[in-house]
Design a protein around this motif. Structure first.
Motif, PDB file in Angstrom:
ATOM      1  N   ALA A 138      31.420  43.790  35.718  1.00 50.25           N
ATOM      2  CA  ALA A 138      31.318  44.497  37.000  1.00 50.25           C
ATOM      3  C   ALA A 138      29.865  44.366  37.435  1.00 50.25           C
ATOM      4  O   ALA A 138      28.957  44.786  36.711  1.00 50.25           O
ATOM      5  N   ARG A 163      32.675  35.969  50.093  1.00 47.86           N
ATOM      6  CA  ARG A 163      33.885  35.299  49.583  1.00 47.86           C
ATOM      7  C   ARG A 163      33.832  33.805  49.878  1.00 47.86           C
ATOM      8  O   ARG A 163      34.127  32.965  49.044  1.00 47.86           O
ATOM      9  N   ASP A 190      41.151  37.265  45.048  1.00 47.96           N
ATOM     10  CA  ASP A 190      40.757  38.560  45.612  1.00 47.96           C
ATOM     11  C   ASP A 190      41.797  39.048  46.609  1.00 47.96           C
ATOM     12  O   ASP A 190      41.595  39.006  47.816  1.00 47.96           O
ATOM     13  N   PRO A 236      43.671  42.333  46.250  1.00 51.11           N
ATOM     14  CA  PRO A 236      44.045  43.517  45.473  1.00 51.11           C
ATOM     15  C   PRO A 236      45.346  44.159  45.930  1.00 51.11           C
ATOM     16  O   PRO A 236      46.051  44.765  45.110  1.00 51.11           O
ATOM     17  N   ASN A 287      47.933  43.070  43.848  1.00 42.61           N
ATOM     18  CA  ASN A 287      47.525  43.156  42.428  1.00 42.61           C
ATOM     19  C   ASN A 287      46.914  41.857  41.926  1.00 42.61           C
ATOM     20  O   ASN A 287      47.070  41.505  40.754  1.00 42.61           O
ATOM     21  N   TYR A 291      43.655  39.846  41.075  1.00 43.30           N
ATOM     22  CA  TYR A 291      42.220  39.905  40.757  1.00 43.30           C
ATOM     23  C   TYR A 291      42.067  39.200  39.419  1.00 43.30           C
ATOM     24  O   TYR A 291      43.041  39.007  38.679  1.00 43.30           O
ATOM     25  N   GLY A 333      36.538  38.389  41.907  1.00 46.27           N
ATOM     26  CA  GLY A 333      37.422  39.180  42.760  1.00 46.27           C
ATOM     27  C   GLY A 333      36.829  40.550  43.017  1.00 46.27           C
ATOM     28  O   GLY A 333      35.663  40.808  42.692  1.00 46.27           O
ATOM     29  N   ARG A 334      37.651  41.442  43.595  1.00 52.12           N
ATOM     30  CA  ARG A 334      37.207  42.812  43.944  1.00 52.12           C
ATOM     31  C   ARG A 334      35.901  42.774  44.732  1.00 52.12           C
ATOM     32  O   ARG A 334      35.017  43.631  44.549  1.00 52.12           O
ATOM     33  N   ARG A 362      33.558  43.592  47.471  1.00 50.24           N
ATOM     34  CA  ARG A 362      33.572  44.694  48.438  1.00 50.24           C
ATOM     35  C   ARG A 362      32.157  45.183  48.678  1.00 50.24           C
ATOM     36  O   ARG A 362      31.262  44.914  47.874  1.00 50.24           O
ATOM     37  N   TRP A 405      33.714  41.646  40.723  1.00 50.62           N
ATOM     38  CA  TRP A 405      34.300  41.620  39.373  1.00 50.62           C
ATOM     39  C   TRP A 405      34.394  40.154  38.972  1.00 50.62           C
ATOM     40  O   TRP A 405      34.979  39.342  39.709  1.00 50.62           O
TER      41      TRP A 405
END
Ligand code: A2P
Length: 340
Positions: free
Chosen positions: A247, A262, A275, A277, A280, A282, A297-298, A300, A312
């Motif tokens: 993270a 991205r 990416d 989410p 589901n 990721y 991914g994730r 933000r 992530w």
């Protein structure tokens, strides 16, 4: 040197990283003529299939490096300290997977997608970064190029395979013993790793950080040529066999829209963005194992600072985190005409 007459020695051929390196030789059709498999005396005589050819493992000694062009070493820092200089004296280029020389002046610390040109200044030994550093620096580099990074906070979730084959066995055995309500006696780690987490990878330093955390800080600064970059890391060992996760919270000089990040990441070689989410989707260690890419991914906005992003990042620690990165260095050095 033509592509087909490289003689290669693999020190640590029986280890977790060495085995992946051997798999990759076939997958990537590495242009080796002679392949010398080396390990400790314990493994002498063991037979390993390489590219469909049965090769016998020898004990690593000072004589192991005659007529070797590239020596890949993945055993321990002590083994590297002992044998890397001998390999260089014998005329080999060393690609070293240990921490022994990573921060030494004159030793390029390289992720080919990030800083291949640093290879030009090698003096015989090149080092590959720590596995957790590699996947983070792969992601930082393209972002830093378009929007300078001021500060990074990273927390890792590192698989046991990073410790070696004995740790993989320990997690298997402890998991079985735990489920069968049997006594667990940790040997590789200071505590039970099955169904647990250890916020402790490598020894603690005076700063309160561990050596692993310090590697992420110092190695990233060297690779990105950013000696003042602010980085804080917490490295955690988790009961996962393959694939490190991270993270990462990054503060930039200027605002960075997640969509822009991205795109920048997707365009960078060796990175795959997963990416979605809402569906589901990721990155996870289970779907990154046995893959060569670094998965992100994730992505933000970091709500806690004006110019921040949260991400992530997951990658196979034995592939991009070790054996693949080493092989890419060798491939680059051949392409750049640096292997004589
Ligand atoms: P061996 O299998 O003979 O012990 P891992 O990281 O999975 O534990 O693997 C470590 C690797 O380093 C193994 O291939 C191991 O060989 C090798 N190794 C350990 N000690 C030495 C040594 N003194 N000289 C050369 N290789 C070594």
């Amino acid at each position: 040197m033509t592509k087909s007459n490289v003689n290669i020695a693999i020190v640590g051929a029986t280890g977790a990283v060495g085995k992946v390196f051997i798999d990759l030789m076939k997958e990537r059709k590495f242009p080796a003529q002679e392949i010398r498999l080396l390990a400790s005396k314990r493994s002498e005589g063991k037979v390993i299939s390489v590219n469909g050819q049965d090769l016998t493992v020898s004990e690593t000694t000072a004589d192991s490096f005659k007529n070797i062009d590239i020596a890949f070493i993945s055993a321990s820092a002590d083994v590297s300290r002992e044998f890397a200089p001998i390999a260089v004296q014998n005329g080999a280029i060393v690609v070293d997977d240990s921490s022994a020389f990573r921060l030494t002046n004159g030793v390029p610390l390289v992720i080919p997608e990030v800083n291949a040109n640093d290879l030009l200044s090698h003096e015989g030994i090149t080092a590959i970064p720590n596995c957790s550093t590699i996947q983070m620096a792969m992601v930082l580099k393209p972002l830093h190029d378009v929007n300078p990074i001021k500060r990074i906070i990273v927390d890792t979730y590192q698989a046991v395979s990073g410790t070696g084959i004995a740790a993989i066995t320990e997690l298997h055995e402890q998991s079985r013993d735990f489920i069968n309500s049997e006594t667990i006696s940790p040997e590789i780690y200071p505590h039970q790793i099955a169904f647990n987490l250890l916020p402790h990878i490598e020894p603690f330093l005076n700063t309160g950080y561990t050596n692993e955390e310090n590697k992420m800080i110092e190695e990233t600064r060297k690779i990105l040529h950013a000696p003042d970059m602010l980085i804080s890391a917490t490295c955690v060992r988790v009961p996962v066999f393959y694939g490190h996760s991270e993270a990462i919270h990054i503060e930039f000089e200027n605002p960075f829209l997640p969509d822009d990040a991205r795109k920048v990441l997707n365009d960078f070689p060796g990175i795959s963005v997963i990416d979605n989410p809402q569906n589901n989707e990721y990155p996870m260690p289970l779907n990154s194992a046995n893959n060569n890419d670094v998965f992100v991914g994730r992505i933000r906005k970091d709500l806690s600072c004006d110019n921040g992003l949260a991400l992530w990042v997951v990658s196979d620690n034995l592939r991009k985190g070790a054996a693949l990165n080493a092989m890419q260095i060798a491939e680059h050095m051949i392409k750049m005409g640096l292997i004589e």
